[in-house]
Design a protein around this motif. Structure first.
Motif, PDB file in Angstrom:
ATOM      1  N   VAL A 168       2.520  -2.100   3.473  1.00 31.71           N
ATOM      2  CA  VAL A 168       2.294  -1.702   4.878  1.00 31.71           C
ATOM      3  C   VAL A 168       1.451  -0.436   4.909  1.00 31.71           C
ATOM      4  O   VAL A 168       1.458   0.343   3.952  1.00 31.71           O
ATOM      5  CB  VAL A 168       3.629  -1.433   5.612  1.00 31.71           C
ATOM      6  CG1 VAL A 168       4.410  -2.715   5.845  1.00 31.71           C
ATOM      7  CG2 VAL A 168       4.476  -0.413   4.863  1.00 31.71           C
ATOM      8  N   GLU A 169       0.723  -0.240   5.984  1.00 33.50           N
ATOM      9  CA  GLU A 169      -0.068   0.983   6.133  1.00 33.50           C
ATOM     10  C   GLU A 169       0.849   2.182   6.364  1.00 33.50           C
ATOM     11  O   GLU A 169       0.701   3.227   5.752  1.00 33.50           O
ATOM     12  CB  GLU A 169      -1.022   0.852   7.335  1.00 33.50           C
ATOM     13  CG  GLU A 169      -2.139  -0.156   7.153  1.00 33.50           C
ATOM     14  CD  GLU A 169      -3.286   0.399   6.323  1.00 33.50           C
ATOM     15  OE1 GLU A 169      -3.575   1.606   6.459  1.00 33.50           O
ATOM     16  OE2 GLU A 169      -3.889  -0.372   5.548  1.00 33.50           O
ATOM     17  N   VAL A 174       8.795   0.622   5.758  1.00 33.70           N
ATOM     18  CA  VAL A 174       9.586   0.061   4.650  1.00 33.70           C
ATOM     19  C   VAL A 174      10.791   0.935   4.270  1.00 33.70           C
ATOM     20  O   VAL A 174      11.617   0.528   3.460  1.00 33.70           O
ATOM     21  CB  VAL A 174       8.725  -0.249   3.397  1.00 33.70           C
ATOM     22  CG1 VAL A 174       7.799  -1.420   3.675  1.00 33.70           C
ATOM     23  CG2 VAL A 174       7.951   0.964   2.934  1.00 33.70           C
ATOM     24  N   ARG A 175      10.887   2.094   4.898  1.00 32.12           N
ATOM     25  CA  ARG A 175      12.033   2.958   4.611  1.00 32.12           C
ATOM     26  C   ARG A 175      13.379   2.228   4.794  1.00 32.12           C
ATOM     27  O   ARG A 175      14.267   2.348   3.950  1.00 32.12           O
ATOM     28  CB  ARG A 175      11.989   4.224   5.476  1.00 32.12           C
ATOM     29  CG  ARG A 175      13.083   5.241   5.104  1.00 32.12           C
ATOM     30  CD  ARG A 175      13.073   6.441   6.043  1.00 32.12           C
ATOM     31  NE  ARG A 175      11.887   7.262   5.930  1.00 32.12           N
ATOM     32  CZ  ARG A 175      11.685   8.212   5.008  1.00 32.12           C
ATOM     33  NH1 ARG A 175      12.615   8.455   4.094  1.00 32.12           N
ATOM     34  NH2 ARG A 175      10.575   8.915   4.984  1.00 32.12           N
ATOM     35  N   PRO A 176      13.542   1.449   5.874  1.00 30.82           N
ATOM     36  CA  PRO A 176      14.839   0.764   6.050  1.00 30.82           C
ATOM     37  C   PRO A 176      15.180  -0.180   4.888  1.00 30.82           C
ATOM     38  O   PRO A 176      16.348  -0.349   4.559  1.00 30.82           O
ATOM     39  CB  PRO A 176      14.656  -0.039   7.344  1.00 30.82           C
ATOM     40  CG  PRO A 176      13.563   0.658   8.084  1.00 30.82           C
ATOM     41  CD  PRO A 176      12.656   1.220   7.035  1.00 30.82           C
ATOM     42  N   MET A 203      12.569   1.226  -7.334  1.00 34.64           N
ATOM     43  CA  MET A 203      11.860   0.901  -6.093  1.00 34.64           C
ATOM     44  C   MET A 203      10.774   1.936  -5.837  1.00 34.64           C
ATOM     45  O   MET A 203      10.920   3.095  -6.152  1.00 34.64           O
ATOM     46  CB  MET A 203      12.833   0.770  -4.910  1.00 34.64           C
ATOM     47  CG  MET A 203      13.768   1.934  -4.656  1.00 34.64           C
ATOM     48  SD  MET A 203      14.970   1.533  -3.342  1.00 34.64           S
ATOM     49  CE  MET A 203      15.550   3.205  -2.935  1.00 34.64           C
ATOM     50  N   GLY A 204       9.668   1.447  -5.261  1.00 36.87           N
ATOM     51  CA  GLY A 204       8.552   2.320  -4.968  1.00 36.87           C
ATOM     52  C   GLY A 204       7.380   2.075  -5.905  1.00 36.87           C
ATOM     53  O   GLY A 204       7.553   2.034  -7.128  1.00 36.87           O
ATOM     54  N   ILE A 205       6.197   1.862  -5.300  1.00 39.89           N
ATOM     55  CA  ILE A 205       4.944   1.695  -6.031  1.00 39.89           C
ATOM     56  C   ILE A 205       3.955   2.718  -5.454  1.00 39.89           C
ATOM     57  O   ILE A 205       4.355   3.570  -4.659  1.00 39.89           O
ATOM     58  CB  ILE A 205       4.410   0.244  -5.919  1.00 39.89           C
ATOM     59  CG1 ILE A 205       4.012  -0.092  -4.482  1.00 39.89           C
ATOM     60  CG2 ILE A 205       5.479  -0.745  -6.404  1.00 39.89           C
ATOM     61  CD1 ILE A 205       3.315  -1.440  -4.329  1.00 39.89           C
TER      62      ILE A 205
END
Ligand SMILES: *Cc1c(COP(=O)(O)O)cnc(C)c1O
Length: 232
Positions: A168-169, A174-176, A203-205
């Motif tokens: 997503v921009e 995407v936090r939830p 998690m996290g890129i």
């Protein structure tokens, strides 16, 4: 200074800043440099700049690179894993974390092949928190039962959970999902399932690792921010 080294320092600074914002110690966050599509020279530069964990998403690519990279490196298998490729991973001693265990059939195969290789393979269970059709992973509501089912296997050790969220921009979107995975992680911890450890939250890129850290990631998988944009 080489570009990769510079990029790496930037990423490390951003990890520290995100950890600080969340009141966390950045020492508890592991940076996995994702090397898919990258050549040996680039990977060596990252290793010289201090990287000790490398991630690959395809078994073939991992095999091609494995012998050419320093013995001190830990390899992570981060991509979707086909059962017929599991045996190759077992031959690579320094690959000891599979981030993408996502079915009973795969768990059985990993357990069997790890047993044949006389080792215990560490694994993370991949969860599709966003319900994204293009992503692999269990449904969140299947997680606890799945952990109970795989807890019987003696040659695999569950170490935590992993997710991939949609691109997503605005990463606030995407936090939830990250928050939901962290809650599931805590729920799994409270369930105290024998033989199941809940230590790692992968998690996290590049696009969203700071948000992931703020929400509790212990492993971030970063490629482009270190090596530049990928060309396929
Ligand atoms: C490619 C990949 C990454 C890294 O993506 P970047 O956008 O380059 O940081 C992380 N995790 C998985 C599973 C990947 O396939």
């Amino acid at each position: 200074m080489s570009e990769i080294k510079e990029n790496l320092q930037q990423v490390q600074k951003r990890i520290e800043a995100a950890a600080t914002r969340a009141g966390r110690d950045s020492d508890e966050i592991k940076l996995v440099a994702v090397t898919k599509t990258r050549g040996i020279e680039e990977i060596k530069e990252a290793v010289e700049a201090g990287i000790v964990d490398l991630g690959e998403s395809r078994v073939q690519e991992l095999r091609d690179k494995y012998d050419n990279i320093s013995q001190k490196i830990n390899w992570h298998m981060i991509g979707h894993l086909q059962r017929n490729k599991v045996k190759y991973i077992m031959r690579m001693e320094r690959c000891n974390l599979i981030h993408s265990m996502d079915s009973m059939r795969l768990a059985k195969k990993i357990n069997k092949r790890a047993g044949m290789a006389d080792r215990v393979m560490n694994v993370l269970v991949q969860i599709n928190v966003a319900g994204d059709e293009n992503k692999f992973g269990l449904k969140p509501e299947e997680t606890i039962q799945y952990l109970k089912d795989v807890s019987e296997f003696e040659n695999l050790q569950v170490k935590g959970l992993m997710t991939m969220v949609p691109y997503v921009e605005d990463t606030e979107e995407v936090r939830p999902y990250f928050r939901q995975l962290k809650e599931l992680f805590e729920e799994a911890k409270r369930a105290e399932i024998p033989n199941i450890e809940m230590q790692e939250l992968s998690m996290g890129i590049t696009n969203d690792f700071e948000v992931a850290i703020e929400e509790g990631a212990t492993i971030v998988r970063v490629g482009s921010a270190i090596f530049g944009p990928r060309e396929y």
